[in-house]
Design a protein around this motif. Structure first.
Motif, PDB file in Angstrom:
ATOM      1  N   PRO A 167     -58.488  14.092-126.988  1.00 16.95           N
ATOM      2  CA  PRO A 167     -57.279  14.299-126.174  1.00 16.95           C
ATOM      3  C   PRO A 167     -57.585  14.684-124.729  1.00 16.95           C
ATOM      4  O   PRO A 167     -56.704  14.575-123.870  1.00 16.95           O
ATOM      5  N   ASP A 168     -58.819  15.112-124.470  1.00 14.51           N
ATOM      6  CA  ASP A 168     -59.182  15.521-123.120  1.00 14.51           C
ATOM      7  C   ASP A 168     -59.868  14.425-122.317  1.00 14.51           C
ATOM      8  O   ASP A 168     -60.312  14.673-121.192  1.00 14.51           O
ATOM      9  N   SER A 169     -59.948  13.226-122.895  1.00 14.12           N
ATOM     10  CA  SER A 169     -60.581  12.124-122.165  1.00 14.12           C
ATOM     11  C   SER A 169     -59.718  11.738-120.976  1.00 14.12           C
ATOM     12  O   SER A 169     -58.510  12.019-120.930  1.00 14.12           O
ATOM     13  N   LEU A 170     -60.324  11.065-120.001  1.00 12.33           N
ATOM     14  CA  LEU A 170     -59.595  10.663-118.793  1.00 12.33           C
ATOM     15  C   LEU A 170     -58.420   9.757-119.147  1.00 12.33           C
ATOM     16  O   LEU A 170     -57.311   9.913-118.616  1.00 12.33           O
ATOM     17  N   ALA A 171     -58.637   8.828-120.086  1.00  9.99           N
ATOM     18  CA  ALA A 171     -57.580   7.888-120.457  1.00  9.99           C
ATOM     19  C   ALA A 171     -56.406   8.610-121.124  1.00  9.99           C
ATOM     20  O   ALA A 171     -55.237   8.411-120.764  1.00  9.99           O
ATOM     21  N   ASN A 172     -56.706   9.449-122.119  1.00  7.47           N
ATOM     22  CA  ASN A 172     -55.630  10.157-122.831  1.00  7.47           C
ATOM     23  C   ASN A 172     -54.898  11.127-121.922  1.00  7.47           C
ATOM     24  O   ASN A 172     -53.673  11.295-122.028  1.00  7.47           O
ATOM     25  N   GLN A 173     -55.625  11.791-121.038  1.00  7.94           N
ATOM     26  CA  GLN A 173     -54.984  12.704-120.099  1.00  7.94           C
ATOM     27  C   GLN A 173     -54.053  11.943-119.162  1.00  7.94           C
ATOM     28  O   GLN A 173     -52.947  12.401-118.847  1.00  7.94           O
ATOM     29  N   ALA A 174     -54.494  10.769-118.694  1.00  5.60           N
ATOM     30  CA  ALA A 174     -53.669   9.968-117.791  1.00  5.60           C
ATOM     31  C   ALA A 174     -52.398   9.480-118.491  1.00  5.60           C
ATOM     32  O   ALA A 174     -51.296   9.524-117.920  1.00  5.60           O
ATOM     33  N   ILE A 175     -52.544   9.040-119.750  1.00  2.00           N
ATOM     34  CA  ILE A 175     -51.384   8.548-120.502  1.00  2.00           C
ATOM     35  C   ILE A 175     -50.424   9.695-120.797  1.00  2.00           C
ATOM     36  O   ILE A 175     -49.191   9.542-120.669  1.00  2.00           O
ATOM     37  N   ALA A 176     -50.967  10.855-121.176  1.00  2.00           N
ATOM     38  CA  ALA A 176     -50.105  12.009-121.465  1.00  2.00           C
ATOM     39  C   ALA A 176     -49.360  12.459-120.216  1.00  2.00           C
ATOM     40  O   ALA A 176     -48.161  12.774-120.272  1.00  2.00           O
ATOM     41  N   ARG A 177     -50.063  12.492-119.075  1.00  2.00           N
ATOM     42  CA  ARG A 177     -49.408  12.886-117.829  1.00  2.00           C
ATOM     43  C   ARG A 177     -48.308  11.899-117.460  1.00  2.00           C
ATOM     44  O   ARG A 177     -47.198  12.288-117.072  1.00  2.00           O
ATOM     45  N   PHE A 178     -48.605  10.611-117.597  1.00  2.00           N
ATOM     46  CA  PHE A 178     -47.609   9.586-117.298  1.00  2.00           C
ATOM     47  C   PHE A 178     -46.385   9.769-118.192  1.00  2.00           C
ATOM     48  O   PHE A 178     -45.241   9.739-117.721  1.00  2.00           O
ATOM     49  N   GLY A 179     -46.605   9.975-119.501  1.00  2.00           N
ATOM     50  CA  GLY A 179     -45.490  10.141-120.426  1.00  2.00           C
ATOM     51  C   GLY A 179     -44.630  11.337-120.079  1.00  2.00           C
ATOM     52  O   GLY A 179     -43.395  11.263-120.102  1.00  2.00           O
ATOM     53  N   ASN A 180     -45.259  12.451-119.741  1.00  2.00           N
ATOM     54  CA  ASN A 180     -44.504  13.664-119.392  1.00  2.00           C
ATOM     55  C   ASN A 180     -43.696  13.466-118.117  1.00  2.00           C
ATOM     56  O   ASN A 180     -42.549  13.923-118.018  1.00  2.00           O
ATOM     57  N   GLU A 181     -44.273  12.769-117.139  1.00  2.00           N
ATOM     58  CA  GLU A 181     -43.544  12.508-115.898  1.00  2.00           C
ATOM     59  C   GLU A 181     -42.379  11.558-116.136  1.00  2.00           C
ATOM     60  O   GLU A 181     -41.313  11.700-115.535  1.00  2.00           O
ATOM     61  N   VAL A 182     -42.587  10.590-117.011  1.00  2.00           N
ATOM     62  CA  VAL A 182     -41.515   9.640-117.322  1.00  2.00           C
ATOM     63  C   VAL A 182     -40.353  10.350-118.003  1.00  2.00           C
ATOM     64  O   VAL A 182     -39.179  10.118-117.689  1.00  2.00           O
ATOM     65  N   LEU A 183     -40.667  11.235-118.958  1.00  2.00           N
ATOM     66  CA  LEU A 183     -39.615  11.880-119.747  1.00  2.00           C
ATOM     67  C   LEU A 183     -38.963  13.044-119.003  1.00  2.00           C
ATOM     68  O   LEU A 183     -37.873  13.482-119.382  1.00  2.00           O
ATOM     69  N   ALA A 184     -39.599  13.520-117.946  1.00  2.00           N
ATOM     70  CA  ALA A 184     -39.080  14.675-117.207  1.00  2.00           C
ATOM     71  C   ALA A 184     -37.674  14.398-116.680  1.00  2.00           C
ATOM     72  O   ALA A 184     -37.398  13.331-116.120  1.00  2.00           O
ATOM     73  N   GLY A 185     -36.791  15.351-116.862  1.00  2.00           N
ATOM     74  CA  GLY A 185     -35.428  15.222-116.357  1.00  2.00           C
ATOM     75  C   GLY A 185     -34.495  14.429-117.240  1.00  2.00           C
ATOM     76  O   GLY A 185     -33.316  14.279-116.917  1.00  2.00           O
ATOM     77  N   SER A 186     -35.002  13.883-118.369  1.00  2.00           N
ATOM     78  CA  SER A 186     -34.154  13.078-119.246  1.00  2.00           C
ATOM     79  C   SER A 186     -33.314  13.930-120.186  1.00  2.00           C
ATOM     80  O   SER A 186     -32.360  13.430-120.785  1.00  2.00           O
ATOM     81  N   GLY A 187     -33.687  15.211-120.335  1.00  2.00           N
ATOM     82  CA  GLY A 187     -32.967  16.072-121.273  1.00  2.00           C
ATOM     83  C   GLY A 187     -33.381  15.861-122.712  1.00  2.00           C
ATOM     84  O   GLY A 187     -32.741  16.389-123.632  1.00  2.00           O
ATOM     85  N   SER A 188     -34.453  15.111-122.946  1.00  2.00           N
ATOM     86  CA  SER A 188     -34.901  14.844-124.310  1.00  2.00           C
ATOM     87  C   SER A 188     -35.437  16.121-124.949  1.00  2.00           C
ATOM     88  O   SER A 188     -36.174  16.886-124.315  1.00  2.00           O
ATOM     89  N   PRO A 189     -35.120  16.358-126.224  1.00  2.00           N
ATOM     90  CA  PRO A 189     -35.617  17.561-126.902  1.00  2.00           C
ATOM     91  C   PRO A 189     -37.024  17.393-127.479  1.00  2.00           C
ATOM     92  O   PRO A 189     -37.546  18.313-128.098  1.00  2.00           O
ATOM     93  N   PHE A 190     -37.624  16.216-127.280  1.00  2.00           N
ATOM     94  CA  PHE A 190     -38.885  15.919-127.945  1.00  2.00           C
ATOM     95  C   PHE A 190     -40.076  16.002-126.998  1.00  2.00           C
ATOM     96  O   PHE A 190     -39.953  15.759-125.794  1.00  2.00           O
ATOM     97  N   GLU A 191     -41.232  16.319-127.583  1.00  2.00           N
ATOM     98  CA  GLU A 191     -42.502  16.203-126.884  1.00  2.00           C
ATOM     99  C   GLU A 191     -43.133  14.876-127.291  1.00  2.00           C
ATOM    100  O   GLU A 191     -43.183  14.543-128.473  1.00  2.00           O
ATOM    101  N   LEU A 192     -43.607  14.142-126.321  1.00  2.00           N
ATOM    102  CA  LEU A 192     -44.168  12.828-126.604  1.00  2.00           C
ATOM    103  C   LEU A 192     -45.514  12.936-127.317  1.00  2.00           C
ATOM    104  O   LEU A 192     -46.314  13.837-127.042  1.00  2.00           O
ATOM    105  N   ASP A 193     -45.727  12.020-128.220  1.00  2.00           N
ATOM    106  CA  ASP A 193     -47.020  11.862-128.879  1.00  2.00           C
ATOM    107  C   ASP A 193     -47.375  10.379-128.773  1.00  2.00           C
ATOM    108  O   ASP A 193     -46.957   9.571-129.596  1.00  2.00           O
TER     109      ASP A 193
END
Length: 374
Positions: A167-193
């Motif tokens: 989970p700490d690899s450059l690729a996974n970190q980049a994808i996780a960051r992208f997902g969190n930025e995409v979902l930010a402000g949507s009001g979704s109650p979920f954490e992305l996996d």
């Protein structure tokens, strides 16, 4: 003059040849059943007689209070007509019974049509409203169940193999960051996996509760970060709008509604078989348009072209028949209207935005599943 018939006593398998006579005492009529030796076998008052279903030119009579299998069978058009003429109450009762059967058949047909209509139209219409009151915790547990079923359906009992389990690899970190930025402000109650997994099927799925699967074969076909980001943002849009839960409610129909009412959204009664269903299911056109618009809104904050989604779907569809049948084009059909809308949305992007991935991050993502560079 006696009428020949057959008699079943309802207690044994024996069938007796008999003669029927009708006696009237005052206003009371009685059917007398006699053996061929003229010995009396039974007397059935006319008011307890009723007709049973039979073949053409055959009349079967039963009597209230007699054993269930007890009946008299009269055959032949002339003999049947004589019995009906002698006991006119039977004709009236036959008409009443026919009327009841017709009414029952009509009622059953109307009920069946109503159930089918509710399943095809009512449940899907209600699904978008029902999903808003489904507790997020239930949806997450159901999504986990569906994910396990989907993994077993596609890759056997072993499940999916992650392309990169760090989970700490450059690729996974980049994808996780992208997902969190995409979902930010949507009001979704979920954490992305978000999981990039090895699979020969070029596809991507968003499941209830925030899980997103991106298959290595689809990543292999993505030529630019825009295409990867467009598909991923689209799938996250399904998460934000809870389209996966909506789809499962529509698919499971009554079972899901009962499960919701009983507070069981994770049991076998609701979840069984839904993993395979989700693989073949497609979201409604409205859901696809919503997810497309969501991706386009994200593209206004992050520098990627949402039309890359359409480019990748289109390319996957022409690669081979296998991809067309089982992959992104099947589950995310690309209509001309949808393609044109994505292209129009892409022209509305502001300039000077920060790209979603750096060159190093995109290179690491491409290398996650040991994909050679083009």
């Amino acid at each position: 003059m006696s009428i020949p018939a057959r008699f079943h006593d309802g207690l044994t398998a024996e069938v007796q040849a008999v003669d029927l006579d009708f006696e009237t005492v005052g206003a009371v009529g009685t059917l007398v059943i006699r053996g061929l030796d003229h010995g009396e076998i039974a007397r059935w008052p006319a008011e307890i007689l009723f007709a049973l279903p039979g073949r053409k030119d055959e009349l079967r009579l039963g009597a209230i209070g007699q054993p269930d299998g007890a009946r008299v069978v009269v055959q032949g058009h002339e003999a049947v007509a004589r019995v009906l003429a002698t006991i006119p109450q039977l004709t009236e009762r036959r008409h009443q019974q026919t009327g009841r059967e017709i009414r029952l058949a009509v009622t059953a047909t109307v009920a069946l049509v109503a159930v089918i209509a509710a399943y095809l139209y009512g449940v899907p219409l209600l699904a978008s409203r029902i999903v808003t009151v489904v507790p997020p915790a239930w949806e997450q547990r159901l999504g986990e169940t569906v994910a396990l079923q989907m993994e077993a359906s596609l890759d056997g009992e072993a499940g999916f193999e992650l392309c990169d389990d760090n989970p700490d690899s450059l690729a996974n970190q980049a994808i996780a960051r992208f997902g969190n930025e995409v979902l930010a402000g949507s009001g979704s109650p979920f954490e992305l996996d978000i999981r990039v997994v090895k699979s020969d099927i070029p596809n991507a799925f968003a499941l209830p509760g925030g899980q997103v699967f991106f298959f290595s074969s689809l990543l292999d076909r993505a030529r630019t970060p825009d295409e990867f980001a467009g598909v991923l943002a689209h799938e996250i849009g399904h998460v934000a709008y809870r389209h996966g839960m909506e789809q499962l409610i529509s698919t499971a129909g009554t079972g899901a509604l009962i499960g919701f009412i009983l507070g069981d959204m994770t049991g076998i009664s609701v979840a069984a078989g839904l993993g395979a269903t989700m693989i073949d299911a497609r979201f409604s056109r409205d859901a696809e348009r919503q997810a497309d618009a969501f991706a386009a809104q994200v593209a206004q904050r992050m520098d990627f072209n949402p039309a890359g989604l359409a480019d990748l779907i289109n390319r996957v569809g022409v690669d081979d028949e296998f991809a067309r049948a089982l992959a992104l084009l099947s589950t995310h059909p690309l209509t001309e209207d949808r393609k044109a809308a994505l292209e129009a949305l892409s022209r509305q992007r502001p300039t000077g935005l920060r790209p979603p991935f750096t060159t190093a991050e995109w290179s690491a993502i491409r290398d996650m599943c040991k994909i050679p560079h083009n």
